[in-house]
Design an enzyme around this catalytic site. Structure first.
Site, PDB file in Angstrom:
ATOM      1  CB  THR A 105      50.502 -11.774 -20.933  1.00  0.00           C
ATOM      2  OG1 THR A 105      49.567 -12.195 -19.877  1.00  0.00           O
ATOM      3  CG2 THR A 105      51.805 -11.811 -20.362  1.00  0.00           C
ATOM      4  CG  ASP A 134      37.140  -2.899 -12.719  1.00  0.00           C
ATOM      5  OD1 ASP A 134      37.495  -3.510 -11.563  1.00  0.00           O
ATOM      6  OD2 ASP A 134      38.244  -2.813 -13.356  1.00  0.00           O
TER       7      ASP A 134
HETATM    8  O1  LIG Z   1      38.170 -13.249 -23.318  1.00  0.00           O
HETATM    9  P1  LIG Z   1      39.262 -12.601 -22.423  1.00  0.00           P
HETATM   10  O2  LIG Z   1      40.298 -11.988 -23.424  1.00  0.00           O
HETATM   11  O3  LIG Z   1      40.070 -13.887 -21.694  1.00  0.00           O
HETATM   12  O4  LIG Z   1      38.781 -11.805 -21.556  1.00  0.00           O
HETATM   13  C1  LIG Z   1      37.516 -11.956 -20.715  1.00  0.00           C
HETATM   14  C2  LIG Z   1      37.595 -12.357 -19.328  1.00  0.00           C
HETATM   15  O5  LIG Z   1      38.158 -10.880 -18.887  1.00  0.00           O
HETATM   16  C3  LIG Z   1      37.069 -10.665 -17.707  1.00  0.00           C
HETATM   17  O6  LIG Z   1      37.492 -10.929 -16.552  1.00  0.00           O
HETATM   18  P2  LIG Z   1      38.776 -10.265 -15.807  1.00  0.00           P
HETATM   19  O7  LIG Z   1      40.075 -10.730 -16.128  1.00  0.00           O
HETATM   20  O8  LIG Z   1      38.697  -8.839 -15.923  1.00  0.00           O
HETATM   21  O9  LIG Z   1      38.488 -10.614 -14.416  1.00  0.00           O
HETATM   22  P3  LIG Z   1      37.425 -10.164 -13.347  1.00  0.00           P
HETATM   23  O10 LIG Z   1      36.112 -10.702 -13.764  1.00  0.00           O
HETATM   24  O11 LIG Z   1      37.954 -10.341 -12.059  1.00  0.00           O
HETATM   25  O12 LIG Z   1      37.347  -8.579 -13.415  1.00  0.00           O
HETATM   26  C4  LIG Z   1      35.990 -11.352 -18.173  1.00  0.00           C
HETATM   27  O13 LIG Z   1      35.116 -11.275 -17.099  1.00  0.00           O
HETATM   28  C5  LIG Z   1      36.255 -12.450 -18.762  1.00  0.00           C
HETATM   29  O14 LIG Z   1      36.493 -13.375 -17.889  1.00  0.00           O
HETATM   30 MG   LIG Z   2      37.479  -7.516 -14.838  1.00  0.00          MG
END
Ligand SMILES: O=P(O)(O)OC[C@H]1O[C@H](OP(=O)(O)OP(=O)(O)O)[C@H](O)[C@@H]1O
Ligand SMILES: [Mg+2]
Ligand SMILES: O=c1cc[nH]c(=O)[nH]1
Length: 206
Positions: free
Chosen positions: A105, A200
């Site tokens: 999603t 990552d």
């Molecule tokens: O603006 P958005 O569309 O919400 O995307 C940005 C988010 O995605 C990434 O985290 P991720 O969900 O990959 O988690 P992680 O930091 O654990 O890898 C990033 O660090 C932000 O938190």
């Molecule tokens: Mg991430």
């Protein structure tokens, strides 16, 4: 308010972060360094109070930060920016918000929240390298507002126009400082050209 920190050192470090050949160790170091540059500009309006100081020669007027600064990394990737900021504001408190985008999603799922109490002089400084759709940052801002934080600053490294517009629409009072504004998002809601998945790359989980 959305502000791109336009500085040669930021541009050069961003290039190292974008490069797919940059390994985790250098990536982590560079995230920490670029955070300090962005923070330097983002924190310039913190309030100071005077304190007396004795130099070896004479009495002088010294200063200390008056605000209760609360750094809030969005887990995981935001943790990469924490030490860079703590170097500038060593007495800051730290709160944590755990959010992860659902791979299907693309919406953020909250899995952790531990924040100190907000006071009248508190300034929450949210750190997350990537502002993509803005969903994760909007969720973090909602949490902070619910906990009583009135002054919120955001430090990002790479942002998209979609993320900027989402935050400006829902929280126009929040000030966002970023290292760059990229072209947009791809079909997987990754920033283009971006730097890939920041979490990552910081933690070597590619
Ligand atoms: O603006 P958005 O569309 O919400 O995307 C940005 C988010 O995605 C990434 O985290 P991720 O969900 O990959 O988690 P992680 O930091 O654990 O890898 C990033 O660090 C932000 O938190
Ligand atoms: Mg991430
Ligand atoms: O480009 C992106 C988008 C979301 N999260 C990332 O780490 N990178």
């Amino acid at each position: 308010m959305f502000h791109v920190v336009d500085h040669p050192c930021v541009k050069a470090k961003l290039t190292i972060l974008r490069d797919r050949a940059t390994g985790s160790k250098q990536f982590r170091e560079c995230v920490e360094e670029i955070t300090a540059f962005i923070a330097y500009e983002a924190l310039k309006n913190l309030e100071v109070e005077t304190v007396p100081v004795e130099t070896p020669i004479a009495s002088a007027t010294g200063y200390r930060i008056r605000n209760d600064v609360v750094i809030v990394p969005i887990l995981r990737a935001g943790m990469g920016m924490l030490d860079g900021l703590l170097r500038l504001v060593p007495d800051a408190k730290v709160g944590f918000v755990g959010l992860e985008r659902d791979h299907e999603t693309k919406l953020p799922h909250e899995y952790y929240c531990k924040l100190p109490a907000a006071g009248p002089d508190s300034v929450a400084v949210v750190v997350d390298p990537m502002l993509a759709t803005g969903g994760s940052l909007a969720a973090a801002i909602d949490l902070l507002k619910r906990e009583g934080f009135r002054q919120i600053l955001v430090l990002a490294i790479v942002s998209s126009p979609e993320g900027r517009d989402a935050i400006e629409a829902t929280s126009p009072e929040v000030k966002v400082y970023t290292g760059c504004l990229d072209a947009g998002l791809n079909e997987n809601k990754y920033i283009v050209p971006g730097l890939g998945d920041a979490g990552d790359r910081i933690y070597g989980t590619l």
